[in-house]
Write a protein that holds these residues in place. Structure first.
Motif, PDB file in Angstrom:
ATOM      1  N   SER A 167      43.895 -15.071 -11.069  1.00 34.82           N
ATOM      2  CA  SER A 167      44.588 -15.599 -12.253  1.00 34.82           C
ATOM      3  C   SER A 167      44.834 -17.093 -12.032  1.00 34.82           C
ATOM      4  O   SER A 167      44.676 -17.601 -10.905  1.00 34.82           O
ATOM      5  CB  SER A 167      45.924 -14.882 -12.427  1.00 34.82           C
ATOM      6  OG  SER A 167      46.789 -15.276 -11.386  1.00 34.82           O
ATOM      7  N   GLY A 168      45.269 -17.785 -13.090  1.00 33.08           N
ATOM      8  CA  GLY A 168      45.561 -19.225 -12.987  1.00 33.08           C
ATOM      9  C   GLY A 168      46.578 -19.517 -11.895  1.00 33.08           C
ATOM     10  O   GLY A 168      46.415 -20.439 -11.097  1.00 33.08           O
ATOM     11  N   GLY A 169      47.618 -18.687 -11.845  1.00 36.78           N
ATOM     12  CA  GLY A 169      48.677 -18.897 -10.853  1.00 36.78           C
ATOM     13  C   GLY A 169      48.175 -18.661  -9.437  1.00 36.78           C
ATOM     14  O   GLY A 169      48.523 -19.386  -8.504  1.00 36.78           O
ATOM     15  N   MET A 170      47.353 -17.638  -9.271  1.00 32.99           N
ATOM     16  CA  MET A 170      46.811 -17.337  -7.932  1.00 32.99           C
ATOM     17  C   MET A 170      45.907 -18.487  -7.462  1.00 32.99           C
ATOM     18  O   MET A 170      45.923 -18.867  -6.295  1.00 32.99           O
ATOM     19  CB  MET A 170      46.022 -16.022  -7.956  1.00 32.99           C
ATOM     20  CG  MET A 170      46.902 -14.800  -8.093  1.00 32.99           C
ATOM     21  SD  MET A 170      45.961 -13.477  -8.833  1.00 32.99           S
ATOM     22  CE  MET A 170      45.678 -12.426  -7.466  1.00 32.99           C
ATOM     23  N   LYS A 171      45.134 -19.032  -8.406  1.00 31.62           N
ATOM     24  CA  LYS A 171      44.242 -20.159  -8.057  1.00 31.62           C
ATOM     25  C   LYS A 171      45.063 -21.365  -7.587  1.00 31.62           C
ATOM     26  O   LYS A 171      44.713 -22.027  -6.614  1.00 31.62           O
ATOM     27  CB  LYS A 171      43.413 -20.550  -9.275  1.00 31.62           C
ATOM     28  CG  LYS A 171      41.971 -20.170  -9.122  1.00 31.62           C
ATOM     29  CD  LYS A 171      41.157 -20.607 -10.309  1.00 31.62           C
ATOM     30  CE  LYS A 171      40.304 -19.445 -10.744  1.00 31.62           C
ATOM     31  NZ  LYS A 171      39.812 -19.473 -12.089  1.00 31.62           N
ATOM     32  N   ARG A 172      46.176 -21.632  -8.307  1.00 25.42           N
ATOM     33  CA  ARG A 172      47.014 -22.763  -7.878  1.00 25.42           C
ATOM     34  C   ARG A 172      47.608 -22.501  -6.492  1.00 25.42           C
ATOM     35  O   ARG A 172      47.726 -23.408  -5.682  1.00 25.42           O
ATOM     36  CB  ARG A 172      48.193 -23.004  -8.842  1.00 25.42           C
ATOM     37  CG  ARG A 172      47.821 -23.175 -10.264  1.00 25.42           C
ATOM     38  CD  ARG A 172      47.454 -24.603 -10.624  1.00 25.42           C
ATOM     39  NE  ARG A 172      46.797 -24.547 -11.911  1.00 25.42           N
ATOM     40  CZ  ARG A 172      47.407 -24.622 -13.073  1.00 25.42           C
ATOM     41  NH1 ARG A 172      48.693 -24.874 -13.111  1.00 25.42           N
ATOM     42  NH2 ARG A 172      46.762 -24.503 -14.206  1.00 25.42           N
ATOM     43  N   ARG A 173      47.970 -21.225  -6.241  1.00 26.03           N
ATOM     44  CA  ARG A 173      48.539 -20.935  -4.913  1.00 26.03           C
ATOM     45  C   ARG A 173      47.470 -21.090  -3.827  1.00 26.03           C
ATOM     46  O   ARG A 173      47.756 -21.562  -2.734  1.00 26.03           O
ATOM     47  CB  ARG A 173      49.162 -19.537  -4.896  1.00 26.03           C
ATOM     48  CG  ARG A 173      50.548 -19.555  -5.536  1.00 26.03           C
ATOM     49  CD  ARG A 173      51.262 -18.254  -5.383  1.00 26.03           C
ATOM     50  NE  ARG A 173      50.934 -17.332  -6.446  1.00 26.03           N
ATOM     51  CZ  ARG A 173      50.692 -16.048  -6.294  1.00 26.03           C
ATOM     52  NH1 ARG A 173      50.724 -15.518  -5.088  1.00 26.03           N
ATOM     53  NH2 ARG A 173      50.405 -15.288  -7.324  1.00 26.03           N
ATOM     54  N   LEU A 174      46.234 -20.737  -4.190  1.00 28.16           N
ATOM     55  CA  LEU A 174      45.149 -20.966  -3.230  1.00 28.16           C
ATOM     56  C   LEU A 174      44.971 -22.480  -3.026  1.00 28.16           C
ATOM     57  O   LEU A 174      44.729 -22.945  -1.903  1.00 28.16           O
ATOM     58  CB  LEU A 174      43.857 -20.312  -3.745  1.00 28.16           C
ATOM     59  CG  LEU A 174      42.623 -20.437  -2.865  1.00 28.16           C
ATOM     60  CD1 LEU A 174      42.882 -19.917  -1.443  1.00 28.16           C
ATOM     61  CD2 LEU A 174      41.428 -19.683  -3.468  1.00 28.16           C
ATOM     62  N   GLY A 175      45.116 -23.233  -4.123  1.00 30.97           N
ATOM     63  CA  GLY A 175      45.036 -24.704  -4.034  1.00 30.97           C
ATOM     64  C   GLY A 175      46.094 -25.246  -3.090  1.00 30.97           C
ATOM     65  O   GLY A 175      45.835 -26.151  -2.280  1.00 30.97           O
ATOM     66  N   ILE A 176      47.301 -24.685  -3.160  1.00 28.25           N
ATOM     67  CA  ILE A 176      48.371 -25.126  -2.249  1.00 28.25           C
ATOM     68  C   ILE A 176      48.003 -24.771  -0.808  1.00 28.25           C
ATOM     69  O   ILE A 176      48.200 -25.567   0.110  1.00 28.25           O
ATOM     70  CB  ILE A 176      49.729 -24.484  -2.641  1.00 28.25           C
ATOM     71  CG1 ILE A 176      50.293 -25.173  -3.875  1.00 28.25           C
ATOM     72  CG2 ILE A 176      50.742 -24.538  -1.515  1.00 28.25           C
ATOM     73  CD1 ILE A 176      50.813 -26.575  -3.636  1.00 28.25           C
ATOM     74  N   ALA A 177      47.447 -23.569  -0.618  1.00 29.61           N
ATOM     75  CA  ALA A 177      47.043 -23.170   0.754  1.00 29.61           C
ATOM     76  C   ALA A 177      46.039 -24.185   1.303  1.00 29.61           C
ATOM     77  O   ALA A 177      46.132 -24.601   2.466  1.00 29.61           O
ATOM     78  CB  ALA A 177      46.448 -21.766   0.731  1.00 29.61           C
ATOM     79  N   ILE A 178      45.091 -24.615   0.455  1.00 34.52           N
ATOM     80  CA  ILE A 178      44.085 -25.600   0.902  1.00 34.52           C
ATOM     81  C   ILE A 178      44.778 -26.918   1.254  1.00 34.52           C
ATOM     82  O   ILE A 178      44.491 -27.536   2.277  1.00 34.52           O
ATOM     83  CB  ILE A 178      43.016 -25.809  -0.207  1.00 34.52           C
ATOM     84  CG1 ILE A 178      42.219 -24.520  -0.398  1.00 34.52           C
ATOM     85  CG2 ILE A 178      42.104 -26.988   0.127  1.00 34.52           C
ATOM     86  CD1 ILE A 178      41.362 -24.480  -1.655  1.00 34.52           C
ATOM     87  N   ALA A 179      45.752 -27.305   0.402  1.00 30.01           N
ATOM     88  CA  ALA A 179      46.469 -28.561   0.660  1.00 30.01           C
ATOM     89  C   ALA A 179      47.307 -28.488   1.942  1.00 30.01           C
ATOM     90  O   ALA A 179      47.658 -29.515   2.523  1.00 30.01           O
ATOM     91  CB  ALA A 179      47.359 -28.904  -0.536  1.00 30.01           C
ATOM     92  N   LEU A 180      47.619 -27.255   2.382  1.00 30.49           N
ATOM     93  CA  LEU A 180      48.475 -27.090   3.575  1.00 30.49           C
ATOM     94  C   LEU A 180      47.676 -26.962   4.879  1.00 30.49           C
ATOM     95  O   LEU A 180      48.258 -26.858   5.955  1.00 30.49           O
ATOM     96  CB  LEU A 180      49.357 -25.845   3.420  1.00 30.49           C
ATOM     97  CG  LEU A 180      50.483 -25.913   2.379  1.00 30.49           C
ATOM     98  CD1 LEU A 180      51.147 -24.548   2.242  1.00 30.49           C
ATOM     99  CD2 LEU A 180      51.520 -26.966   2.758  1.00 30.49           C
ATOM    100  N   ILE A 181      46.350 -26.965   4.761  1.00 29.94           N
ATOM    101  CA  ILE A 181      45.496 -26.718   5.943  1.00 29.94           C
ATOM    102  C   ILE A 181      45.829 -27.653   7.108  1.00 29.94           C
ATOM    103  O   ILE A 181      45.905 -27.245   8.259  1.00 29.94           O
ATOM    104  CB  ILE A 181      44.001 -26.809   5.546  1.00 29.94           C
ATOM    105  CG1 ILE A 181      43.594 -25.498   4.880  1.00 29.94           C
ATOM    106  CG2 ILE A 181      43.103 -27.121   6.757  1.00 29.94           C
ATOM    107  CD1 ILE A 181      42.160 -25.442   4.379  1.00 29.94           C
TER     108      ILE A 181
END
Ligand SMILES: Nc1ncnc2c1ncn2[C@@H]1O[C@H](COP(=O)(O)OP(=O)(O)OP(=O)(O)O)[C@@H](O)[C@H]1O
Length: 291
Positions: free
Chosen positions: A131-145
């Motif tokens: 979903s849109g929200g899950m994608k953004r959370r994945l985006g945050i995970a990438i930003a936290l690498i």
């Protein structure tokens, strides 16, 4: 972490889009609010080293923004638009971004990151199924690498349903304990509910910088409730900024923002949105510093 921004200016050709920005940001969540075209994305792209400034100084705990390699090690960025490979799984996506960041991906690191953004049960799902929200959370995970000390997020909650917006806000609040988080948004409620400080930019100028609680004071004695006959509605709208209208048969109850008390109106306590609207109405070019 302390970010110091001194006399920052940015022009595209001969068009100045950021004007003498001065700010100091420490750990916690900071809101960045402003209308379309105010300069928020430009400002964030300069902070992330993706765009050069025209003049001024930016330092991260003393490290100058020109030192791109060092600065990129301490910054995570979630842009407004980002693309992922639709056929990769959530797990594979993180693995891929670890490799791009030159950090060895291990199973435990990836699982830990997925847990942080509450996607641990979705690791096998393909990106196209999120979903849109899950994608953004994945985006945050990438930003936290790279375990950043600064996290910059541009319009992260736009288009999310209320439940996902709350989840996303809570996620960012959790991270703000030991990071500087800069959250750019049009959604005033997101700032009211999650940020301790706020910077408002309009046409490249800082119009307010300070505590969210003090910002609301800008709307004091400028917000009014006015009951009217419905046939007067068009006339009132010509004279005043009407921010809400509740219709009841042949009557209407209006919320109005005005420096001067409209006839027959009662004052009401301003919300953050009211304060923002009253600030946007002001023609005064001075920076407001309250508290
Ligand atoms: N590459 C560019 N070249 C020329 N002008 C640009 C460029 N990028 C942005 N601008 C202009 O700079 C100004 C600030 O744009 P910016 O995208 O930073 O605003 P914003 O506050 O992020 O807006 P929005 O909320 O709509 O995303 C706008 O007038 C925009 O048209």
């Amino acid at each position: 972490m302390k970010i110091c921004i001194r006399e920052l200016n940015k022009s595209y050709s001969d068009k100045q889009v950021l004007n003498n920005i001065n700010l100091e940001l420490e750990n916690g969540m900071h809101g960045l609010l402003g209308p379309n075209g105010a300069g928020k994305t430009t400002f964030m792209r300069i902070l992330t080293t993706l765009l050069p400034k025209t003049s001024g100084e930016i330092t991260y705990d003393g490290i100058k923004v020109e030192n791109k390699k060092e600065v990129r090690k301490i910054i995570g960025y979630l842009p407004q638009e980002f693309s992922l490979y639709p056929n990769m799984s959530v797990y594979e996506t993180l693995e891929y971004f670890y490799l791009l960041s030159d950090i060895k991906p291990t199973k435990s690191k990836i699982l830990c990151l997925l847990e942080e953004v509450h996607l641990e049960t979705c690791k096998k799902l393909k990106v196209k199924a999120l979903s849109g929200g899950m994608k953004r959370r994945l985006g945050i995970a990438i930003a936290l690498i790279n375990a950043p000390k600064v996290l910059i997020v541009d319009e992260p909650t736009a288009g999310l349903d209320p439940e996902e917006r709350i989840r996303f806000r809570n996620l960012l609040s959790d991270f703000s304990k030991d990071k500087v988080i800069i959250l750019s948004t049009h959604i005033v409620e997101d700032i009211a509910l999650s940020c301790r400080s706020l910077t408002v930019i309009k046409e490249g100028n800082i119009k307010y910088s300070g505590k969210v609680s003090d910002f609301i004071k800008i709307g004091k004695n400028k917000v009014w409730k006015l009951p009217i006959d419905i046939d007067k509605l068009d006339d009132i709208k010509k004279d005043y900024l009407v921010v809400s209208t509740v219709l009841e048969e042949d009557r209407a109850s209006l919320k109005i923002i005005s420096e001067i008390k409209p006839k027959g109106a009662e004052p009401v306590n301003p919300t953050l949105e009211d304060a923002y609207m009253s600030l946007m109405q002001e023609v005064d070019e001075n920076v407001l510093e309250i508290g």
